[in-house]
Design an enzyme around this catalytic site. Structure first.
Site, PDB file in Angstrom:
ATOM      1  N   ASP A   9       0.457   1.627  -3.530  1.00 51.78           N
ATOM      2  CA  ASP A   9       1.036   2.757  -2.826  1.00 51.78           C
ATOM      3  C   ASP A   9       0.935   3.967  -3.770  1.00 51.78           C
ATOM      4  OD1 ASP A   9       2.789   4.303  -1.112  1.00 51.78           O
ATOM      5  OD2 ASP A   9       4.327   3.909  -2.624  1.00 51.78           O
ATOM      6  N   ASP A  11       2.919   7.562  -3.534  1.00 48.35           N
ATOM      7  CA  ASP A  11       4.161   8.282  -3.855  1.00 48.35           C
ATOM      8  C   ASP A  11       5.294   7.312  -4.192  1.00 48.35           C
ATOM      9  OD1 ASP A  11       2.820  10.701  -3.235  1.00 48.35           O
ATOM     10  OD2 ASP A  11       3.264  10.412  -1.110  1.00 48.35           O
ATOM     11  N   GLU A  17       8.138  10.399  -6.574  1.00 46.52           N
ATOM     12  CA  GLU A  17       8.402  10.721  -5.164  1.00 46.52           C
ATOM     13  C   GLU A  17       9.012  12.117  -5.087  1.00 46.52           C
ATOM     14  OE1 GLU A  17       8.592  10.939  -1.515  1.00 46.52           O
ATOM     15  OE2 GLU A  17       8.064   8.881  -2.051  1.00 46.52           O
ATOM     16  N   GLN A  53       0.335   9.497   4.805  1.00 41.26           N
ATOM     17  CA  GLN A  53       0.479  10.940   4.600  1.00 41.26           C
ATOM     18  C   GLN A  53       0.769  11.615   5.937  1.00 41.26           C
ATOM     19  OE1 GLN A  53       0.799  12.448   1.688  1.00 41.26           O
ATOM     20  NE2 GLN A  53       0.610  10.470   0.656  1.00 41.26           N
ATOM     21  N   CYS A  90      -3.362   7.408   5.599  1.00 44.72           N
ATOM     22  CA  CYS A  90      -3.116   7.526   7.041  1.00 44.72           C
ATOM     23  C   CYS A  90      -2.494   8.888   7.304  1.00 44.72           C
ATOM     24  CB  CYS A  90      -2.179   6.419   7.523  1.00 44.72           C
ATOM     25  SG  CYS A  90      -1.521   6.790   9.171  1.00 44.72           S
ATOM     26  N   CYS A 107      -3.268   2.238  11.163  1.00 41.99           N
ATOM     27  CA  CYS A 107      -3.345   2.362   9.699  1.00 41.99           C
ATOM     28  C   CYS A 107      -2.004   2.695   9.055  1.00 41.99           C
ATOM     29  CB  CYS A 107      -4.417   3.363   9.280  1.00 41.99           C
ATOM     30  SG  CYS A 107      -4.606   4.856  10.234  1.00 41.99           S
ATOM     31  N   LYS A 109       1.326   2.365   7.477  1.00 42.06           N
ATOM     32  CA  LYS A 109       2.187   1.268   7.025  1.00 42.06           C
ATOM     33  C   LYS A 109       3.509   1.362   7.774  1.00 42.06           C
ATOM     34  CE  LYS A 109       1.466   2.769   2.707  1.00 42.06           C
ATOM     35  NZ  LYS A 109       1.547   2.922   1.228  1.00 42.06           N
TER      36      LYS A 109
HETATM   37 MG   LIG Z   1       5.930   5.070  -1.791  1.00 40.33          MG
HETATM   38 ZN   LIG Z   2      -2.937   6.098  10.780  1.00 43.14          ZN
END
Ligand SMILES: [Mg+2]
Ligand SMILES: [Zn+2]
Length: 193
Positions: A9, A11, A17, A53, A90, A107, A109
């Protein structure tokens, strides 16, 4: 034989973050993240970023901004002898925003679409691969794809850890941060599992 990968992953896992990272100046690496990726790069493991994203769907920033941040991230990693084999993001959101990015995609998550795409494009054996992330959605995507799972306590990781009991499965390991997650993964790989 298909390759193994470590799916990271972005961020809260590689970088701090900040809620919708929308410019290069806000990009701060988690301490030791570059070196951790460099250590993974010394093995046969592919290192791949997969990131939601939805700031794109929400109109906070454009795909070009995300691409620029990724270029910057790769330059920074390269200056530490580290590199990424691929980056998937994504841009969608199922209910927020307007235009083509408002989409109930496969896509985003916790869906495993980015992992399946990477497996197809880069010939990766997902069952022998690892997912590292700071949210339950990272773990759920990895679980759906059959990967081994590491939760990191950076980013939203502590909140996620407090909710682990709600999951029908558990991560294989909970690490303080990406450097510790990488050490654990290296032990598994060197130990032949
Ligand atoms: Mg994260
Ligand atoms: Zn997506």
């Amino acid at each position: 034989m298909p390759d193994r990968a470590v799916f990271l992953d972005r961020d809260g896992t590689i970088n701090e973050e900040v809620d919708y990272l929308g410019s290069v100046d806000q990009l701060r690496f988690i301490v030791g993240a570059e070196a951790a990726i460099a250590r993974l790069n010394q093995t046969a493991l592919k290192v791949i970023v997969f990131t939601n994203q939805a700031g794109i769907a929400r109109g906070y920033f454009s795909p070009e901004v995300v691409e620029r941040i990724h270029t910057h991230m790769e330059e920074r990693l390269s200056s530490h002898g580290a590199h990424l084999h691929a980056l998937y993001y994504c841009p969608h959101h199922p209910s927020e925003g307007i235009g083509p990015y408002r989409l109930d995609c496969n896509c985003r998550k916790p869906k495993p679409g980015m992992l399946h795409q990477a497996a197809r494009e880069l010939k990766i054996d997902l069952c022998r691969s690892f997912v590292v992330g700071d949210k339950l959605s990272d773990l759920k995507a990895g679980h759906a794809a059959g990967c081994r799972l590491v939760l990191v306590r950076t980013g939203y990781g502590r909140e996620a850890e407090a909710k682990l009991a709600d999951l029908p499965f558990q991560p294989d390991y909970v690490a303080a941060d990406l450097p510790e997650a990488s050490s654990w993964i290296l032990q598994q790989v060197m130990g032949g599992s």
